[in-house]
Design an enzyme around this catalytic site. Structure first.
Site, PDB file in Angstrom:
ATOM      1  N   THR A 156       1.407   7.743  -5.857  1.00 35.69           N
ATOM      2  CA  THR A 156       2.309   7.254  -4.804  1.00 35.69           C
ATOM      3  C   THR A 156       1.690   7.612  -3.451  1.00 35.69           C
ATOM      4  O   THR A 156       0.850   6.883  -2.958  1.00 35.69           O
ATOM      5  CB  THR A 156       3.735   7.825  -4.965  1.00 35.69           C
ATOM      6  N   LYS A 182      -0.271  13.153 -11.079  1.00 39.08           N
ATOM      7  CA  LYS A 182      -0.049  12.693  -9.724  1.00 39.08           C
ATOM      8  C   LYS A 182       0.921  13.647  -9.065  1.00 39.08           C
ATOM      9  O   LYS A 182       1.715  14.320  -9.730  1.00 39.08           O
ATOM     10  CB  LYS A 182       0.467  11.261  -9.674  1.00 39.08           C
ATOM     11  N   THR A 196       6.957  13.316  -6.588  1.00 38.38           N
ATOM     12  CA  THR A 196       7.141  13.773  -7.956  1.00 38.38           C
ATOM     13  C   THR A 196       5.824  14.208  -8.573  1.00 38.38           C
ATOM     14  O   THR A 196       4.784  13.675  -8.259  1.00 38.38           O
ATOM     15  CB  THR A 196       7.728  12.615  -8.773  1.00 38.38           C
ATOM     16  N   GLU A 278       0.614  16.329   0.986  1.00 38.77           N
ATOM     17  CA  GLU A 278       0.827  15.458   2.142  1.00 38.77           C
ATOM     18  C   GLU A 278       0.577  16.210   3.450  1.00 38.77           C
ATOM     19  O   GLU A 278       1.224  17.216   3.745  1.00 38.77           O
ATOM     20  CB  GLU A 278       2.261  14.922   2.113  1.00 38.77           C
ATOM     21  N   ASN A 401       6.754  11.806   5.635  1.00 41.43           N
ATOM     22  CA  ASN A 401       8.062  11.817   5.002  1.00 41.43           C
ATOM     23  C   ASN A 401       9.172  11.263   5.876  1.00 41.43           C
ATOM     24  O   ASN A 401      10.213  10.851   5.371  1.00 41.43           O
ATOM     25  CB  ASN A 401       8.392  13.234   4.531  1.00 41.43           C
ATOM     26  N   THR A 406      10.682   3.500   4.846  1.00 42.86           N
ATOM     27  CA  THR A 406      10.699   2.365   5.763  1.00 42.86           C
ATOM     28  C   THR A 406       9.296   1.871   6.078  1.00 42.86           C
ATOM     29  O   THR A 406       9.142   0.840   6.734  1.00 42.86           O
ATOM     30  CB  THR A 406      11.412   2.735   7.072  1.00 42.86           C
TER      31      THR A 406
END
Length: 406
Positions: A156, A182, A196, A278, A401, A406
């Site tokens: 993702t 992942k 996740t 991230e 995040n 969006t």
């Protein structure tokens, strides 16, 4: 190893085939549906999130594992949609996909293990993975290329696939383990036996589901349960271990060589997840020692790893060791501040609760500029110890995040 592009045929466990396609679930149009099929029904063990809000595939996967008594033939994973907080319709969508996969790959519905990852609260368009099943069937192969596509299709917000392998020799025969996972955000797995983290582990050893379960729990506890990026526990976290038996080498829960190799693979994958976190600019190994118990050491590590003040200090390469002391103090462990000592790598920072006489702020700041560094804390209270891997907290994490849905 941890580079899927370097995976060789010789590293893949026998008895499995893999495939991945673009099913149209991800808005990006990237690969988003992955499949693994055992040539013969495999022994299986799984661990799932401890979050009380769980996704439909977790509920269905648990049910299937119970009904099949730990036997799995087909694994199907979609990315781009978590199928969580979708109510009865989410369960129905997951079951539809499992029924279709069972028919396509000649197995019982309870022998299909589903997983999903992506945005929460959006209905899963089950027609998309179902429509893609013929294409998956046409491309199934026991090759490094297809295994690598499987690794890419489950991503993702990850920036790269994550793969690890190991092998052991038993009576002149070879047993292989290969794992893929992942995860880059929403990472603080708390896996129990009942962005996740999804982990799929494959071996060609011959092991019963009961022994697989014992081996998996042991390895997960010191690997995936020892990492955190942001302190959030996902609704979809899953670790699945499959054993095809194709090597003909029997193993059980007491097989130390296999246990060590499995832990090696799990630890590699866990550290790859942290490294791909991230917005991450620093990966930190916490070594907590001198705690009353190992569990206490873990509590201190988690308090430090989840502190926004600590994590932002790391982002700025700021040797603000007082924040480490504060986090240890509110961890719930009965620490004695006058016994605590801290090192950044080999650099003494704090001794017996106060600034170390040889503390060099410039050297400490320079040390924290490295992407990977170690923080060692001795609580001076006992023999409890743990290693824990975590990250800094950057503005990029916030941007990723803030804009995720969006």
């Amino acid at each position: 190893m941890n580079d899927s592009s370097l995976l060789t045929q010789d590293a893949l466990p026998s008895g499995f085939r893999f495939a991945a396609v673009k099913a149209g679930i991800k808005p990006s149009g990237n690969l988003d549906l992955a499949l693994a099929v055992a040539d013969l029904t495999a022994s299986a063990a799984a661990m799932f999130t401890s979050n009380r809000v769980v996704a439909a595939p977790v509920l269905v996967g648990r049910r299937h594992m119970k009904r099949s008594k730990g036997r799995v033939r087909t694994v199907i994973v979609n990315a781009g949609n978590a199928n969580c907080a979708t109510g009865p319709a989410g369960i129905e969508a997951c079951e539809k996909v499992c029924r279709a996969a069972a028919a396509a790959f000649d197995c019982q519905e309870d022998e299909v293990f589903p997983s999903s990852t992506g945005i929460i609260g959006v209905p899963l368009p089950s027609e998309k993975p179902i429509h893609a099943l013929p294409q998956l069937a046409a491309t199934l192969a026991a090759t490094p290329e297809q295994f690598s596509l499987f690794a890419r299709a489950i991503l993702t917000t990850d920036t790269k696939p994550k793969v690890a392998t190991a092998r052991i020799s038993v009576n002149e025969k070879t047993v292989k383990i290969a794992g893929v996972c992942k995860g880059a955000g929403m990472i603080h797995p708390q896996l129990v036996p009942h962005a996740t983290m999804l982990v799929y582990l494959f071996t060609d050893a011959a092991i019963s589901p009961e022994d697989l379960d014992a081996l998996l729990q042991k390895s997960v506890e010191v690997s995936f349960n020892r990492i955190s990026i942001d302190g959030d526990t996902s609704t979809n976290d899953t670790v699945l271990l499959l054993a095809s038996g194709a090597s003909g080498v029997p193993m059980d829960a007491s097989s130390a060589a296999f246990s060590n190799a499995l832990t090696e693979v799990c630890t590699s994958l866990a550290k790859q997840i942290v490294d791909d976190g991230e917005g991450v600019t620093h990966v930190v190994e916490l070594q907590i020692e001198g705690a009353p118990t190992d569990r206490d050491a873990l509590s201190v590590a988690k308090a430090i790893a989840h502190s926004p003040l600590v994590k932002t200090a790391w982002a700025g390469c700021d040797p603000n060791w007082g924040r480490l002391m504060a986090a240890a103090g509110y961890s719930g462990v009965a620490v004695d501040p006058e016994r605590i000592s801290i090192w950044f790598g080999d650099l003494p920072i704090c001794r017996n609760g106060g600034r170390a006489p040889e503390f060099d702020e410039a050297a400490a700041h320079q040390y924290l500029k490295q992407r990977n560094f170690t923080v060692r804390i001795d609580l001076g209270l006992g023999r409890g110890f743990c290693r824990f891997w975590t990250t800094d907290l950057t503005a990029d994490y916030v941007h990723i995040n803030a804009d995720y849905s969006t």
